[in-house]
Every structure is written in C-alpha cells, then in structure tokens.
Scaffold this active site. Structure first.
Site, short mmCIF file in Angstrom:
data_model
loop_
_atom_site.label_atom_id
_atom_site.label_comp_id
_atom_site.label_asym_id
_atom_site.label_seq_id
_atom_site.Cartn_x
_atom_site.Cartn_y
_atom_site.Cartn_z
N GLN A 98 10.78 12.85 -1.14
CA GLN A 98 10.76 13.32 -2.52
C GLN A 98 10.32 14.34 -2.87
O GLN A 98 9.06 15.10 -2.38
CB GLN A 98 8.95 12.28 -2.93
CG GLN A 98 8.44 12.32 -4.67
CD GLN A 98 7.30 11.80 -4.90
OE1 GLN A 98 5.59 11.91 -3.80
NE2 GLN A 98 7.41 10.55 -5.42
N TYR A 158 2.02 14.52 -11.55
CA TYR A 158 2.12 15.97 -11.47
C TYR A 158 3.07 16.28 -12.75
O TYR A 158 3.16 16.59 -13.61
CB TYR A 158 3.16 15.67 -10.37
CG TYR A 158 2.07 15.29 -9.12
CD1 TYR A 158 2.09 16.20 -7.99
CD2 TYR A 158 1.72 13.99 -8.64
CE1 TYR A 158 0.91 16.39 -6.86
CE2 TYR A 158 0.86 14.08 -7.34
CZ TYR A 158 0.69 15.35 -6.72
OH TYR A 158 -0.38 15.35 -5.56
N CYS A 334 -9.07 0.26 -0.64
CA CYS A 334 -10.37 0.41 -0.78
C CYS A 334 -10.18 1.86 -1.25
O CYS A 334 -10.83 2.64 -2.12
CB CYS A 334 -11.10 0.69 0.18
SG CYS A 334 -10.81 2.02 1.63
C1 LIG Z 1 -2.75 8.47 0.89
C2 LIG Z 1 -2.09 8.26 -0.63
C3 LIG Z 1 -1.11 9.28 -1.33
C4 LIG Z 1 -0.76 9.12 -2.25
N1 LIG Z 1 1.04 9.83 -1.69
C5 LIG Z 1 2.08 9.64 -2.91
C6 LIG Z 1 2.80 10.84 -2.69
O1 LIG Z 1 3.61 11.63 -1.96
N2 LIG Z 1 3.95 10.77 -4.08
C7 LIG Z 1 3.75 9.34 -4.96
O2 LIG Z 1 4.57 9.03 -6.25
N3 LIG Z 1 2.71 8.39 -4.76
C8 LIG Z 1 1.81 8.94 -4.05
N4 LIG Z 1 0.94 7.59 -3.76
C9 LIG Z 1 0.76 6.02 -5.03
C10 LIG Z 1 1.48 5.65 -3.76
O3 LIG Z 1 2.74 5.99 -3.34
C11 LIG Z 1 1.36 4.17 -5.19
O4 LIG Z 1 2.44 4.74 -6.30
C12 LIG Z 1 0.00 3.72 -4.76
O5 LIG Z 1 -0.54 3.81 -3.92
C13 LIG Z 1 0.17 1.73 -5.69
O6 LIG Z 1 0.76 1.49 -4.45
P1 LIG Z 1 0.07 0.23 -3.21
O7 LIG Z 1 -0.56 -0.49 -3.79
O8 LIG Z 1 1.21 -0.56 -2.77
O9 LIG Z 1 -0.98 1.16 -2.25
C14 LIG Z 1 -0.13 7.98 -2.49
C15 LIG Z 1 -1.77 6.83 -2.83
C16 LIG Z 1 -2.27 6.75 -1.73
C17 LIG Z 1 -2.87 5.66 -1.37
#
Ligand SMILES: Cc1cc2nc3c(=O)[nH]c(=O)nc-3n(C[C@H](O)[C@H](O)[C@H](O)COP(=O)(O)O)c2cc1C
Length: 353
Positions: A98, A158, A334
C-alpha cells in the site's frame, strides 16, 4: 463462490478470497526501514495461509508519513522488502504494497502541511506532478522488491482522501471542483504507475465508500460511486471498499463489534459499488465470523473479504478457519493495537515481550 477456493483477483492468482487489509505495524526504524520486528510480523502472517497480504501503508517519498511508518522513497529501501516478499511467496501467499502519503509536503527546505485543506496556491501543479512521480517511482521500487502489485491508499483521511473531498480540496483548477476533477490526481497516479511498471502490473485502490464526516460538503456514497466508476474506466484492477476518517462520525476501525449485526459495516456500500464497476470489489471493516464473511461473498456481489485487527491478534486465523475451527475471531475490537510502540494485540503482549 467459496472463500477457500483458488481464484484470480485483479490479475493476481490467489489461494483463497481472504485478505489481510493494510495494517501499519508502527515498527519501522526512524528512517522508515524494515526492522527485525517488522519481519517477525510478516513471517507470522506468511504462515497463516492468507490469500493476499496487503502490506502496510508505506511512504512514497522521504518523510511522507509520520515516524514509525515504513518508507520506499529511494532504492536503498528495496532490499529490506525483498526478504519479506520472498518469505510470503515461499509460503504460498501473494502480497501487494500500500503506497501512501500523509499530506506533509517538502518543498526544498520548506515543510508545508496541507492536511487541513488546500487550494491551488498551497499545492501548485508542479507539486502535483512531483507527487504523481513519487507514486510511480515508489511503485517501480516495489515491483523490483518482488511485490505482486500496488494498492493506492485513497481512504481513511490520508492525502488522496483529501484530494477527493470537496471539504479539503478547495482548488479551482482542473484538480478541484467537480468529482471528476478532484479524482484526476488519483487517475494520474494510476497512469504513472502503469507507465512505469507495465499495464499488466496489478494496481488496487483502497477507497472510502463514505468519509462519514459530520460537516457539510463531504464525500458520501454518491461521490464514492462516481470515483469508483472513474477509476474502473481508467484501468484500476480491484477496489477495496472501506470508509471513515479519524475524527469523523465513524473512523475506519469501529469498536463494539459484539454481535454479528455489528460486523461487516461496509458491506452494503461495498455492494452498491460492486454493482456498478467491472472490477472485483473487496470489502473490509468489522469481519469477525466466517459465516458473515461467507454471506458477504454470496449476497453482496463482493469477491473477497479483508481483515485487519483480527489478524493482529491471530495471524493464523485464516488457517484456523480453513482447518475447521470456525469459531469467531478472538479480536475484541478494542483498538489497543493502534499503538505507536508497535501494533501488537494487548492479549499477545506477554508472548511478544
Ligand atoms: C493498528 C492499525 C493499523 C492500521 N493501518 C492501516 C494502514 O496502514 N492502511 C490502511 O489502509 N488501513 C489501516 N488500518 C485500517 C484497517 O486496514 C481496516 O480498514 C480497519 O481496521 C477495519 O477492519 P478490521 O475491522 O478488520 O480491523 C489500520 C488499523 C489498525 C487497527
């Protein structure tokens, strides 16, 4: 369609339809190079039988992301990624990187912060050309490192999310005004990546299906659909649908996902986008149970499901599901993993110490 069948998405052959969504590890060194801790995270993920690992957001130029983020702003970064990519490949997986930019511009010695909004004086056309070049050059480095493709990060607030948003983008030239004009920079970035890496080199987009901001004059599903159509026509290979900005009504990583009804919070919007584009749509956001992921695939026109936080707690979750233990992910949403000392699950800290 079955989650665990072999497939091709966006030109990449995959062993299943489950993906790791880009997740910053916050483990880079102070110049944005890969560290042993970063390698350890991807080593564990590579053993988890995930179809596609979307490598975390990586800064396209020097200092284009905050500290603790990885960078790919010059050729010296390539070597560090090679080892990780090889590891993923040797374990049967695929990976795309990414590419990202925070919106802090370096103009010679000057640092210009455009994160609160910009017009055509704050970001000139020359600046835009340089930004487009940064993405193209970074993509070529990623290709040299062996990545199977690129994901352009245009979600979550972003820089590119802000270019797309009428709230932040106050330009009056061909890069601002209508949705088409606001999305022009993303199309130019896509074109530049394809020109440098070849038209067959897969380029995915992570797109907000809505910014979910309280303010007037922001992007909602209506605009997201128009942007998706534009990028589809321009030759994007797949679209991952997310939503939200930090500080908005909803952020991208929602919490309180206790019941199945709270899961998959972008599935309806992803479905709306999938109906109107020709390329595969991937949905992310709150998937915790295998049944919900399967249902999204059967009922929402999407071709893959991606996960972030559940894989921070259980890098082997996909393998566990595939091997028959289909109980829901252990992640409790969390957000303690959103930690600048390293995105480690609070429940795994002892193990990692
Ligand atoms: C610790 C952390 C780091 C993340 N870093 C990115 C990232 O680098 N790029 C991005 O597009 N989304 C990032 N996200 C968002 C996740 O990719 C995702 O869209 C979001 O957490 C929802 O999905 P989930 O419920 O499976 O966690 C991050 C989320 C967390 C918790």
């Amino acid at each position: 369609m079955n989650l665990f069948e072999n497939t091709t998405i966006g030109g990449i052959e995959l062993r299943n339809r489950l993906m790791r969504s880009a997740t910053a590890t916050f483990m880079a060194d102070d110049k944005g190079y890969v560290t042993p801790r970063v390698k350890e995270v991807y080593q564990e993920l590579s053993e988890g039988e995930i179809g596609l690992i979307i490598f975390e957001d990586t800064g396209v130029g020097e200092n284009t992301l905050e500290s603790k983020h990885l960078m790919i702003g010059n050729d010296s970064y390539i070597e560090g990624y090679k080892e990780i990519v090889d590891q993923i490949h040797s374990n049967g997986g695929k990976t795309i990187i990414q590419l990202s930019h925070s919106g802090i511009l370096r103009k010679g010695e000057k640092v210009v912060d455009v994160t609160n909004g910009f017009d055509d004086r704050l970001i000139t056309k020359e600046d835009i050309s340089e930004i487009v070049e940064l993405y193209g050059n970074a993509a070529l480095r990623a290709k040299k490192a062996g990545f199977d493709g690129i994901q352009i990060h245009a979600a979550h607030g972003y820089f590119l999310t802000k270019f797309l948003s009428p709230y932040f983008n106050r330009r009056n030239d061909e890069y601002g005004g209508s949705v088409e004009k606001r999305a022009r920079v993303v199309v130019e970035i896509l074109n530049n990546i394809k020109a440098k890496c070849g038209t067959d080199y897969p380029v995915f987009l992570k797109l907000n299906s809505s910014d979910f901001m309280a303010e007037e004059n922001t992007n909602t599903l209506t605009e997201a659909k128009q942007i998706a159509i534009m990028l589809d026509k321009a030759g994007i290979d797949a679209i991952e649908v997310s939503g939200g900005v930090s500080g908005g009504v909803y952020g991208p990583a929602r919490n309180k996902i206790f019941k199945q009804e709270n899961e998959a919070y972008h599935k309806e919007n992803a479905s709306e986008i999938a109906k109107i584009v020709s390329v595969p749509v991937i949905v992310v956001g709150g998937f915790r149970s295998l049944e919900v992921a399967e249902e999204a695939l059967q009922e929402q026109n999407v071709e893959a499901v991606s996960l972030s936080r559940p894989l921070v707690r259980e890098p082997q979750l996909v393998k566990r599901w595939k091997n028959g233990d289909t109980s829901k992910a252990m992640c409790v949403s969390c957000n303690a993993c959103f930690n600048m000392d390293g995105a480690i699950c609070a429940f795994n800290k002892k193990k990692r110490a």
